[in-house]
Design an enzyme around this catalytic site. Structure first.
Site, short mmCIF file in Angstrom:
data_model
loop_
_atom_site.label_atom_id
_atom_site.label_comp_id
_atom_site.label_asym_id
_atom_site.label_seq_id
_atom_site.Cartn_x
_atom_site.Cartn_y
_atom_site.Cartn_z
N CYS B 139 27.20 22.03 42.76
CA CYS B 139 28.54 21.38 42.41
C CYS B 139 28.43 20.71 41.02
O CYS B 139 27.59 19.58 40.91
CB CYS B 139 28.93 20.51 43.51
SG CYS B 139 29.25 21.66 44.90
N THR B 205 30.22 26.79 40.62
CA THR B 205 31.43 26.57 39.99
C THR B 205 30.97 26.27 38.53
O THR B 205 29.85 25.59 38.31
CB THR B 205 32.39 25.68 40.45
OG1 THR B 205 31.86 24.41 40.65
CG2 THR B 205 33.18 26.26 41.82
N CYS B 347 50.84 58.51 27.75
CA CYS B 347 51.33 57.29 26.90
C CYS B 347 52.75 56.96 27.03
O CYS B 347 53.68 57.89 27.09
CB CYS B 347 50.99 57.91 25.52
SG CYS B 347 51.45 56.56 24.16
#
Lengths: 461, 437
Positions: B139, B205, B347
């Site tokens: 952390c 994180t 396309c």
């Protein structure tokens, strides 16, 4: 349905519906997107290069940019992007047949048959800016030049705004009581609710330098040569004041009316319940006017509304979307039927419409012909929506072709110092947005011409 | 049916989808719901040492970035470890494990970097009979200021030391959770291995400020007008996590070390990619926090159906399968030549390939041919960069086609050489090795 006991009132009657029904029927056709809806929809835009939607827009609004501005939380900037190209962007957002213009060109159509809802997004940002009274343009220093604009419709207003921006003083001469032209008188009520056309006129003229004089008709109150004498330049944007006639028996009977008058009366009526409508209505024509008249007949409580068009579905000027809107409102659209005669019936107030005799039509060798087979459609009221014409007077030696004013690509008419745009010119497309483009571009041409005239003559080298 | 049962360092679960240590695993209520939904295991939200628990802010804890239609792409949080009493957590862990014996429960732990602190908590956790422990060295916010979390994970020597204590004081498998907030993920992984860890899990994180409120000029999430950096997670971090997992998987020093893959896993595809790059199982958080626990149904069926389709029978058939294909840039084959090709039927003519190439790359895509809007690759300009593929809104409309050996590369005027040749052998490389005589 409550009337079933006594039967619906025959003839042309007002008050066929309950008060609440009128309100619901003539409410905004497409209420404005709220912020969340606008963000979700704007996320769908691919921000195309050389965007096909922009090419398809007669006023070339930078659509990918204005949508990206909505997406990034800048609706005011978005509105300016729209107004830069089209000062009547608010009305165009409501009345443009987007399904045949920008939204038809949207690449999401190719991808998934569901274009970005450009019209609704355009309304979202223009509504916000107009409600906040945001004016994006200020006038340049006054030039001292005066310009006459004939007609306060989309072309005239667009021209007037652009001319005022450049510092010219503009006088708009309008034959009718109110400004706005077709936006005020010719658009179905549910497409421009809450007096939008009038509010837009106020928004456009708020720039200053524009004076609108109502009740001034060309050919009646003044002539083109009067204007040429009095003003530095003239822009003609009168639109189409005349309507085509049927030229058949019974046309003069009570109950036979021009659809444009019906539409105008609807727009001007505060209380729709006072408007009389036939129990059975037939609308003749295949364009937007026919659709608008037919749907609104239904909304006023007509029991049976039939559009008769003398050619096929594919030939109708009304877009498929408009046709669907009509059928969804219970209008019956019948193709390959031409009016032959109008049948009358004697009543207490003279001879009144009772029906219309129609002849079936077909294409033979590239020509529309009547097959000889006929039929009768019962009707109390018949609306003619078979095209409008330019009724010219007071224009002197101005050059016409097929009944419309001839202009060059810049909008210059055949007499020097005279420009024209909108439905009254040969290339007019019967679209608000095209009229705006023509008015705007003619204004730029006028600005250029006046600037050139103001330059001191250069010495010959 | 493919067998997706998972055995990760001896911890068995019916599938490889675990919930990561995070808010979704903070208490029995959530974990029970997760197990009912089908999750294979959970890493219980990080326990701290005995005593008064940590406190969280009472304002917003999360911030986000969004893609089109407000689809959440990245989440950032400033929540700390569990703010519930240690014994409450332990009691619930024991209860849930008893009720769900076939599911994996791993205890995440973060206590100060002192031997006594670890020695004290490990027996308490062991007593709950959960399956293993995960050391939270990851952390990046709040706890790191107190010398824990990423403050440990950023110092390989500390990692090694703590792992060693844990291996000494518990019989439970030890998973070491790594922080991505370092320059080279291999160093902490190697340290954990030296300390004797059974596995590593990553990524935790990433330090981040998610956005700034332009009215108040406060970073978000704004707690009374101030913001602090938080930990970034969600789909946006997946590429960073994949690389770090692969780096550990292919590092000779850590080769074979079990890895629990974490970072933006949202669908079965993401999970399969982590497994292919060396993860033995995966942990999920943000996707569950965005959509709820039901997503695991899509993950289980998606992984299983794909394995069936491809003939993979068990997870071992896919784990590490992509690792041999991860190499260094210098070993990429410079004789491999690809050109973009636009499928004209697919396309939709948005023109984004053209403008991306024209404005920012190699001017290799037309916008107009014979006066008609038409987008086509000019092979004589195309370097095969793939940008057009990436910006095209239609999947598979633009593809990269390899030029077969012997074909002419219209850009260079040279014929495609069938031999493999990389930068180490290239004449322009001043360090190029001489070919063996």
């Amino acid at each position: 349905m409550e009337r079933l006991g006594n039967g619906p009132k025959a003839g042309i009657e007002a008050g066929r519906l309950a008060a609440a029904d009128y309100e619901a029927n003539f409410a905004d056709l497409h209420p404005r997107l709220d912020r969340h809806e606008a963000l979700v929809e704007s996320d769908r835009c691919y921000f195309c290069y050389d965007a096909p939607c922009m090419t398809a827009c007669p006023t070339s609004i930078d659509i990918p940019l204005f949508i990206r501005q909505i997406q990034t939380g800048n609706p005011i900037g978005s509105a300016k992007t729209i107004f830069d190209q089209n000062i009547l962007g608010g009305m165009c957002a409501r009345v443009c047949p987007t399904e045949t213009l920008c939204e038809q060109a949207c690449v999401r159509n190719t991808a998934e048959d569901k274009p970005v809802e450009i019209g609704k997004l355009q309304r979202y940002s223009t509504d916000i800016a107009m409600e906040q009274g945001r004016q994006f343009y200020s006038r340049k220093a006054p030039t001292g030049k005066t310009i006459a604009v004939v007609g306060a419709g989309p072309a005239g207003l667009a021209a007037a705004h652009r001319l005022a921006m450049h510092g010219h003083s503009v006088t708009v001469l309008e034959a009718r009581e109110k400004a706005g032209g077709l936006n005020e008188y010719g658009i179905a009520t549910y497409k421009a609710v809450d007096d939008f056309a009038a509010r837009e006129v106020e928004y456009v003229t708020a720039i200053g330098g524009i004076e609108i004089v109502n009740g001034q008709a060309l050919g009646r109150d003044f002539s083109l040569s009067d204007l040429s004498t009095k003003y530095d330049a003239v822009f003609l944007g009168m639109g189409l004041a005349g309507v085509n006639g049927l030229g058949i028996e019974g046309e003069a009977l009570t109950g036979v009316e021009d659809a444009v008058d019906f539409i105008a009366a609807l727009r001007q009526a505060k209380d729709k319940s006072v408007l009389p409508i036939g129990r059975r209505v037939v609308v003749l024509g295949g364009g937007m006017t026919a659709i608008d008249a037919a749907i609104q007949s239904k909304l006023l409580g007509a029991e049976e509304v039939t559009i008769c068009y003398r050619r096929g579905k594919e030939n109708m000027n009304a877009s498929p979307y408009e046709q669907d809107l009509a059928t969804a409102n219970g209008v019956i659209i019948r193709h390959w039927l031409a009016p032959k005669s109008i049948i009358g019936k004697d009543g207490p107030n003279g001879t009144h419409v009772a029906g219309i005799e129609v002849e079936y039509t077909a294409m033979r060798d590239g020509k529309l012909i009547g097959t000889g087979e006929t039929g009768v459609i019962a009707a109390d009221q018949i609306f003619k929506a078979i095209g409008q014409t330019f009724s010219a007077s007071g224009l002197g030696a101005l050059q016409f072709e097929k009944g419309k004013i001839v202009v060059d690509p810049e909008g210059r008419a055949s007499i020097e110092g005279v420009w024209a745009g909108g439905d009254c010119i040969g290339t007019g497309e019967d679209l608000t947005v095209s009229a705006v483009a023509q008015g705007r571009d003619a204004a730029e041409s006028i600005v250029k011409a006046l600037a050139a005239a103001a330059q001191p003559a250069t010495a010959v080298a | 049916m493919a067998d997706i049962r998972n055995n990760f360092v001896g911890i068995k679960s019916p599938n490889p989808f675990w919930l990561a240590s995070a808010p979704p695993t903070d208490k029995a209520y959530n974990v029970e719901r997760a197990f009912k939904a089908g999750w294979g295991g959970v890493v219980w939200k990080t326990l701290g040492e005995e005593g008064p628990p940590v406190v969280n802010v009472n304002g917003p804890r999360y911030g986000a970035i969004w893609g089109a239609d407000r689809r959440l792409l990245g989440l950032n949080n400033i929540e700390l470890i569990t703010d519930r009493d240690l014994y409450t957590n332990l009691r619930e862990m024991k209860e849930v494990k008893k009720n769900w014996p076939d599911r994996a429960i791993v205890a995440s732990i973060m206590v100060p970097c002192e031997e006594q602190a670890w020695k004290a908590i490990l027996p308490l956790v062991e007593e709950t009979e959960v399956d293993g422990i995960e050391l939270n060295f990851g952390c990046p916010h709040g706890m790191s200021e107190r010398g824990m979390g990423s403050a440990v994970g950023q110092v390989p020597e500390y990692i090694e030391m703590v792992v060693r204590w844990c291996k000494q004081y518990t019989r439970m498998p030890v998973i070491t959770k790594l922080t991505p907030n370092i320059s080279d993920i291999r160093h902490p992984a190697r340290a954990a291995k030296r300390g004797g860890t059974d596995a590593v899990s990553l990524i935790n994180t990433i330090s981040s400020i998610i956005s700034v409120d332009l009215d108040t000029f406060s970073p978000n999430p704004s707690v009374g007008g101030k913001g602090s950096h938080g930990g970034y997670c969600g789909p946006a971090v997946k590429p960073i996590a994949l690389n770090m997992v692969a780096e550990i998987a292919r590092d000779p020093e850590t080769y074979g070390l079990p890895i629990s893959g974490i970072g933006g896993i949202t669908t079965w595809r993401d999970a399969a990619e982590f497994l292919a790059l060396g993860a033995g199982n995966v942990q999920v958080c943000t996707a569950a926090m965005t959509y709820g626990f039901k997503i695991v149904e899509e993950m289980i069926t998606g992984l299983s159906d794909w394995m069936d389709e491809k003939g993979h029978q068990s997870l071992d058939d896919i784990i590490c399968r992509a690792v041999p294909n991860v190499t260094d840039w210098q070993y990429l084959n410079l004789n491999y030549i690809a050109k973009a090709h636009i499928d004209q039927d697919a396309c939709i003519k948005c023109g984004r390939c053209h403008i991306a190439c024209e404005d920012t790359s190699h001017q290799a895509i037309t916008s107009m041919v014979d006066g008609v809007r038409h987008f086509e690759v000019m092979e004589e300009e195309c370097v095969g960069c793939n940008l057009c593929v990436n910006v095209c809104p239609v999947e598979n409309c633009i593809t990269m086609e390899a030029l077969p050996a012997g074909d002419l590369d219209k850009r260079t005027g040279k014929v495609v050489d069938p031999t493999y040749a990389n930068w180490t052998q290239h004449p322009n490389n001043p360090m190029a090795r001489q070919a063996a005589e």
